[in-house]
Structure formats: C-alpha cells, structure tokens
Design a protein around this motif. Sequence first.
Motif, PDB file in Angstrom:
ATOM      1  N   ARG A 174     -12.021  -3.930   0.435  1.00 28.02           N
ATOM      2  CA  ARG A 174     -11.573  -2.614   0.861  1.00 28.02           C
ATOM      3  C   ARG A 174     -12.657  -1.938   1.685  1.00 28.02           C
ATOM      4  N   GLY A 195       0.825  -1.210   0.000  1.00 24.25           N
ATOM      5  CA  GLY A 195       0.000   0.000   0.000  1.00 24.25           C
ATOM      6  C   GLY A 195       0.856   1.254   0.000  1.00 24.25           C
ATOM      7  N   THR A 226      -3.913   5.310  -0.630  1.00 24.96           N
ATOM      8  CA  THR A 226      -4.411   6.670  -0.742  1.00 24.96           C
ATOM      9  C   THR A 226      -4.095   7.204  -2.125  1.00 24.96           C
ATOM     10  N   THR A 250      -3.975  -2.733   4.576  1.00 21.19           N
ATOM     11  CA  THR A 250      -2.946  -1.811   4.111  1.00 21.19           C
ATOM     12  C   THR A 250      -3.625  -0.603   3.475  1.00 21.19           C
ATOM     13  N   GLN A 251      -3.148   0.577   3.820  1.00 23.44           N
ATOM     14  CA  GLN A 251      -3.784   1.805   3.351  1.00 23.44           C
ATOM     15  C   GLN A 251      -3.344   2.129   1.931  1.00 23.44           C
ATOM     16  N   VAL A 297      -8.702   1.323   3.020  1.00 16.52           N
ATOM     17  CA  VAL A 297      -7.850   0.272   3.579  1.00 16.52           C
ATOM     18  C   VAL A 297      -8.208  -1.021   2.850  1.00 16.52           C
ATOM     19  N   THR A 325      -9.377   5.149  -2.791  1.00 12.18           N
ATOM     20  CA  THR A 325      -8.752   5.341  -1.485  1.00 12.18           C
ATOM     21  C   THR A 325      -9.508   4.551  -0.424  1.00 12.18           C
TER      22      THR A 325
END
Length: 119
Positions: free
Chosen positions: A38, A9, A116, A113-114, A92, A90
């Motif tokens: 997500r 990520g 963005t 896992t983020q 997680v 966007t």
Amino acid sequence: QVQLVESGGGLVQAGGSLRLSCAASGSISSISGMGWYRQAPGKQRELVAKITRGGGTNYADSVKGRFTIYRDNAKSTWYLQMSSLKDEDTAVYYCNADWGLGSQRRAYWGQGTQVTVSS
C-alpha cells in the motif's frame, strides 16, 4: 507475462471491513509469491502482507491480527481480508506477484485500488 486485476476497494467507516481481490492471468505457473502493498499520500509504498507458493505468510506489524491474506488456487486469485480498519489504513493498495527465478526473477503489479477509511 502476468496480468493482475484488483477489485474490492472503497470507502468504509473506521472499525469496518473490506476484502480486496487480485486475479492473475497469463504465465501464472511461475509465480512464487503473492502479496499486497500500500501507498499512502506522501509516503513510500510498503508491504502489507505476503503469501508464498507454499502457503507461508508474513504481515506488517501494523496489520497483524486485523488483516488476513489467503489464496484460491483454482481461481488464480488471492485476497486481503481487512478488518477493524483504521484511518491510517487509508491508501492505494497494490497486489503484487513475484515471478520467475534467478536472472529472470521480476515483480508484477496490479493497477491499484483505493481504500479510504473514515472516522
């Protein structure tokens, strides 16, 4: 028991690409399906993509043509290749494994896992 460890990520500009990885360990022979979900702030967790043990795949309509799920059996790892990323991607991202059959069936999850996407 199955352990899932995610990686990959981060922060990416709109239109860019990222690849997520999910490495599985433990009783992996009983995994029947692997996937990615997500969860964006204030929203429910949603399916992004899944791949079965036989190789069949399905995708959320919102990511079709942009994301690809695939696996490397030798490494007990599956991946989510994300391209043409948009702000709305966007979230997680969690990897998921469907394990077992019948009454023993259960789901395992990674830690998240983020991702963005900035415009």
